[in-house]
Design a protein around this motif. Structure first.
Motif, PDB file in Angstrom:
ATOM      1  N   LYS A   1       1.901  -2.048   4.723  1.00  0.00           N
ATOM      2  CA  LYS A   1       0.667  -2.962   4.749  1.00  0.00           C
ATOM      3  C   LYS A   1       0.412  -2.981   3.127  1.00  0.00           C
ATOM      4  N   CYS A   2      -0.747  -4.213   3.231  1.00  0.00           N
ATOM      5  CA  CYS A   2      -1.438  -4.509   2.019  1.00  0.00           C
ATOM      6  C   CYS A   2      -2.511  -3.446   1.485  1.00  0.00           C
ATOM      7  N   PRO A   3      -2.388  -3.378   0.473  1.00  0.00           N
ATOM      8  CA  PRO A   3      -3.180  -2.398  -0.182  1.00  0.00           C
ATOM      9  C   PRO A   3      -4.484  -2.704  -0.186  1.00  0.00           C
ATOM     10  N   SER A   4      -5.398  -1.796  -0.533  1.00  0.00           N
ATOM     11  CA  SER A   4      -7.267  -2.264  -0.180  1.00  0.00           C
ATOM     12  C   SER A   4      -8.246  -2.807  -1.678  1.00  0.00           C
TER      13      SER A   4
ATOM     14  N   ALA B   1       0.930  -1.270  -0.805  1.00  0.00           N
ATOM     15  CA  ALA B   1      -0.152  -0.137  -0.132  1.00  0.00           C
ATOM     16  C   ALA B   1       0.932   1.694  -0.150  1.00  0.00           C
ATOM     17  N   ASP B   2       0.595   2.227  -0.578  1.00  0.00           N
ATOM     18  CA  ASP B   2       1.311   3.611  -1.288  1.00  0.00           C
ATOM     19  C   ASP B   2       2.491   3.805  -1.207  1.00  0.00           C
TER      20      ASP B   2
ATOM     21  N   PHE C   1       0.594  -7.474  -0.392  1.00  0.00           N
ATOM     22  CA  PHE C   1       1.738  -8.283   1.001  1.00  0.00           C
ATOM     23  C   PHE C   1       0.918  -8.442   2.510  1.00  0.00           C
ATOM     24  N   ASN C   2       1.619  -9.903   2.608  1.00  0.00           N
ATOM     25  CA  ASN C   2       0.944 -10.344   3.729  1.00  0.00           C
ATOM     26  C   ASN C   2       1.616 -10.186   5.277  1.00  0.00           C
TER      27      ASN C   2
ATOM     28  N   GLU D   1      -7.700  -4.418  -7.512  1.00  0.00           N
ATOM     29  CA  GLU D   1      -8.744  -3.875  -8.481  1.00  0.00           C
ATOM     30  C   GLU D   1      -7.774  -3.585  -9.328  1.00  0.00           C
ATOM     31  N   LYS D   2      -8.261  -2.029  -9.529  1.00  0.00           N
ATOM     32  CA  LYS D   2      -7.317  -1.157 -10.019  1.00  0.00           C
ATOM     33  C   LYS D   2      -5.803  -0.977 -10.768  1.00  0.00           C
TER      34      LYS D   2
END
Ligand code: SF4
Length: 327
Positions: free
Chosen positions: A282-285, A245-246, A273-274, A290-291
């Motif tokens: 962090k794991c992305p939303s 994430a990010d 990401f686990n 999807e995007k």
């Protein structure tokens, strides 16, 4: 065998007892003479690991093993089932000198390379506990396999051997973070096992942070070595991309990724990401995932998404070890 006064054919028999039948004592080798078995037990060891801890996932059939080596060091292996595919993930080093900040193994001190025996023993031990035959092997556990090149290749050859576990070479994958010198060697030596590369970034800045060996072997060099491998082997290479994430999950990352990999015969494996308590990534939303996938699906190569297995039992490499040491 000749050196110890035995007939050469005994070598094949011994090999089969060790690597096909996976026996754990010389006494079980019933086709060998008592005298020979006694000679062996006086001068050799047969098992190099013992089970320290087993953790079973409550969510899927993943099992994580923590093994203790004869010198007291600890390593991990993972057993995963998906339909008829039974995969074992093996370690090749105690700790890892690459020190990727997103990986629990990278947080621990590098101690040493595993011997060929210690690598093979992980599979033999797990196999003796498995109701289903092991179909796939991935060298993606603790350590960088190409920094323990000879022992990793020897272990893969034993697992592939018709006198060993007879696991098809197409179902054995060696994964590297991009030791390009070893990739050229691997290509020149024409090994039959599949090759996977942890890419994890689309710019050198990004990859320098996540896979520090990138400061030595840049993305450009890595992609050149990958192309060389595909030309020499006539095989595709698999790129692994851990999506964080990010960090590396933007629209521009997705577009750059497609552009970078398009000239190479390859497959791309996206791994959200686990998350674990040892690192802050962090794991992305789901929406970002999807995007990202929508953009990379335009690529001229196959794209798959691999969800982490055994998330409830810290199944990513190094997490069980790190939990054990700090508990
Ligand atoms: S991700 Fe792989 S190369 Fe990086 S520290 Fe972990 S085990 Fe080593």
């Amino acid at each position: 065998m000749q050196e110890i006064g035995e007939k050469p054919f005994r070598a094949k028999q011994l090999f089969q007892w060790m690597y096909q039948k996976g026996v754990r004592s010389f006494d079980e080798m019933s086709s060998l003479s008592k005298n020979f078995r006694e000679k062996l037990s006086k001068g050799c060891i047969l098992t190099t690991i013992k089970e320290k801890k087993i953790v079973k996932s409550g969510l899927d059939k993943t099992i994580k093993y923590l093994f203790e080596l004869n010198d007291g060091n600890l390593i991990e292996s993972v057993y995963m089932i998906e339909g008829k595919r039974v995969t074992v993930c093996l370690s090749t080093q105690v700790g890892c000198p690459i020190r990727c900040p997103h990986c629990a193994t990278g947080l621990m001190k590098f101690k040493r390379n595993l011997t060929t025996g210690e690598i093979v023993d992980q599979l033999l031990w797990i196999n003796s506990n498995s109701k289903m035959p092991i179909t796939n092997v991935v060298f993606m556990g603790m350590g960088e396999p190409f920094l323990n090149y000879e022992n990793t290749i020897n272990a893969a050859n034993i697992l592939n051997s018709e006198c060993g576990q007879e696991i098809s070479a197409r179902k054995i994958t060696i994964s590297t973070c991009g030791i390009t010198t070893a990739m050229y060697r691997y290509a020149e030596e024409k090994h039959k096992f599949k090759l996977a590369i942890s890419l994890n970034g689309t710019t050198d800045d990004q990859r320098n942070q996540l896979v520090p060996i990138n400061k030595k072997y840049s993305i450009k060099e890595l992609l050149e070595a990958s192309l060389f491998y595909t030309r020499k082997s006539h095989k595709k290479v698999t790129f692994e991309y851990i999506l964080i994430a990010d960090f590396n999950d933007s629209h521009s990352d997705a577009r750059r990724l497609v552009k970078l990999l398009s000239p190479i015969p390859c497959k791309l494996n996206i791994i959200p990401f686990n998350e674990n308590r040892h690192v802050t990534y962090k794991c992305p939303s789901e929406e970002t995932l999807e995007k990202f996938i929508k953009e990379v699906y335009r690529a001229p190569f196959i794209v798959t998404v691999r969800r982490s297995k055994g998330v409830d039992i810290a199944a990513a490499c190094g997490q069980l070890y790190t939990d054990e040491i700090h508990s």
